[in-house]
Design an enzyme around this catalytic site. Structure first.
Site, PDB file in Angstrom:
ATOM      1  N   ILE A 139     -11.008  -6.226  -8.334  1.00 55.36           N
ATOM      2  CA  ILE A 139     -11.694  -5.015  -8.386  1.00 55.36           C
ATOM      3  C   ILE A 139     -10.670  -3.754  -9.005  1.00 55.36           C
ATOM      4  O   ILE A 139     -11.082  -3.148  -9.500  1.00 55.36           O
ATOM      5  CB  ILE A 139     -12.701  -4.818  -7.537  1.00 55.36           C
ATOM      6  CG1 ILE A 139     -13.800  -3.476  -7.961  1.00 55.36           C
ATOM      7  CG2 ILE A 139     -11.987  -3.796  -6.417  1.00 55.36           C
ATOM      8  CD1 ILE A 139     -14.849  -3.636  -6.987  1.00 55.36           C
TER       9      ILE A 139
ATOM     10  N   ASN B 238      -0.840 -12.479   0.549  1.00 58.98           N
ATOM     11  CA  ASN B 238      -0.456 -11.523   1.465  1.00 58.98           C
ATOM     12  C   ASN B 238      -1.099 -12.148   2.959  1.00 58.98           C
ATOM     13  O   ASN B 238      -2.379 -12.472   2.930  1.00 58.98           O
ATOM     14  CB  ASN B 238      -1.039 -10.342   1.317  1.00 58.98           C
ATOM     15  CG  ASN B 238      -0.373  -9.638   0.061  1.00 58.98           C
ATOM     16  OD1 ASN B 238       0.670  -9.623  -0.185  1.00 58.98           O
ATOM     17  ND2 ASN B 238      -1.146  -8.885  -0.735  1.00 58.98           N
TER      18      ASN B 238
ATOM     19  N   HIS C  74      -7.184 -15.629   0.474  1.00 55.80           N
ATOM     20  CA  HIS C  74      -7.081 -15.523  -0.897  1.00 55.80           C
ATOM     21  C   HIS C  74      -5.625 -15.355  -1.641  1.00 55.80           C
ATOM     22  O   HIS C  74      -4.668 -15.062  -0.963  1.00 55.80           O
ATOM     23  CB  HIS C  74      -7.871 -14.071  -1.496  1.00 55.80           C
ATOM     24  CG  HIS C  74      -7.118 -12.923  -0.811  1.00 55.80           C
ATOM     25  ND1 HIS C  74      -7.651 -12.705   0.309  1.00 55.80           N
ATOM     26  CD2 HIS C  74      -6.406 -11.942  -1.257  1.00 55.80           C
ATOM     27  CE1 HIS C  74      -6.754 -11.386   0.870  1.00 55.80           C
ATOM     28  NE2 HIS C  74      -6.233 -11.295  -0.408  1.00 55.80           N
TER      29      HIS C  74
HETATM   30  P1  AMP Z   1      -4.899  -8.088  -0.208  1.00 59.22           P
HETATM   31  O1  AMP Z   1      -4.338  -6.780   0.051  1.00 59.22           O
HETATM   32  O2  AMP Z   1      -4.291  -9.403  -0.376  1.00 59.22           O
HETATM   33  O3  AMP Z   1      -5.744  -8.620   1.155  1.00 59.22           O
HETATM   34  O4  AMP Z   1      -5.788  -8.154  -1.341  1.00 59.22           O
HETATM   35  C1  AMP Z   1      -7.157  -7.589  -1.163  1.00 59.22           C
HETATM   36  C2  AMP Z   1      -7.522  -7.559  -2.637  1.00 59.22           C
HETATM   37  O5  AMP Z   1      -8.767  -7.447  -2.833  1.00 59.22           O
HETATM   38  C3  AMP Z   1      -7.113  -6.368  -3.257  1.00 59.22           C
HETATM   39  O6  AMP Z   1      -6.360  -6.319  -4.370  1.00 59.22           O
HETATM   40  C4  AMP Z   1      -8.531  -5.376  -3.674  1.00 59.22           C
HETATM   41  O7  AMP Z   1      -8.331  -4.885  -4.830  1.00 59.22           O
HETATM   42  C5  AMP Z   1      -9.387  -6.560  -3.859  1.00 59.22           C
HETATM   43  N1  AMP Z   1     -10.848  -6.447  -3.578  1.00 59.22           N
HETATM   44  C6  AMP Z   1     -11.187  -5.661  -2.651  1.00 59.22           C
HETATM   45  N2  AMP Z   1     -12.577  -5.596  -2.683  1.00 59.22           N
HETATM   46  C7  AMP Z   1     -12.999  -6.312  -3.846  1.00 59.22           C
HETATM   47  C8  AMP Z   1     -14.260  -6.822  -4.645  1.00 59.22           C
HETATM   48  N3  AMP Z   1     -15.558  -6.424  -4.136  1.00 59.22           N
HETATM   49  N4  AMP Z   1     -14.182  -7.652  -5.704  1.00 59.22           N
HETATM   50  C9  AMP Z   1     -12.917  -8.058  -6.118  1.00 59.22           C
HETATM   51  N5  AMP Z   1     -11.852  -7.506  -5.522  1.00 59.22           N
HETATM   52  C10 AMP Z   1     -11.791  -6.841  -4.480  1.00 59.22           C
END
Ligand code: AMP
Length: 120
Positions: A34, A91, A104
């Protein structure tokens, strides 16, 4: 850390909030981040309830692990970033800066991605 089924990716998997889906397989889902950090920024997640890379590596079945890795490769191919190259990153935990507690993998591409890490 116990898995919290109220995390945002669990809600996406249950269809409670939308995502821009890129790819789906038996055990994995891929969708656009996002808040993209590169021209191409896709998240690949397992459908199973795993908190982190560590949790996934210890508890997921061989089928789930293979499926997730193959999903990353399939998405890279689908988005045509194989020839120019890409980066895969996950991460984990506090030092890793993990924000969403559902395992993820980030897939980045579409541009030169620079240094792997900011130097401490
Ligand atoms: P992390 O810091 O590795 O946990 O990354 C989490 C990622 O999830 C970040 O890059 C956010 O931009 C992404 N994110 C959070 N909410 C959403 C959402 N609803 N749809 C898509 N990506 C998201």
């Amino acid at each position: 850390m116990a898995y919290n089924p109220e995390n945002i990716f669990a809600k996406i998997l249950r269809g409670e909030i939308p995502c821009k889906k890129v790819y789906e397989s038996a055990h994995a889902l891929a969708f656009y981040d996002i808040n993209p950090a590169a021209k191409v920024h896709v998240l690949v997640i397992p459908k199973g309830a795993y908190v982190s890379f560590q949790d996934f590596s210890e508890k997921a079945s061989s089928d789930e692990i293979a499926d997730l890795i193959r999903a990353v490769g399939a998405v890279a191919k689908q988005l045509d970033i194989v020839a120019d190259g890409y980066r895969v990153l996950s991460n984990a935990g506090a030092n890793g800066g993990q924000e969403v507690p559902h395992f993820h993998v980030h897939l980045f591409g579409g541009q030169r991605l620079g240094a792997m890490l900011a130097r401490a």
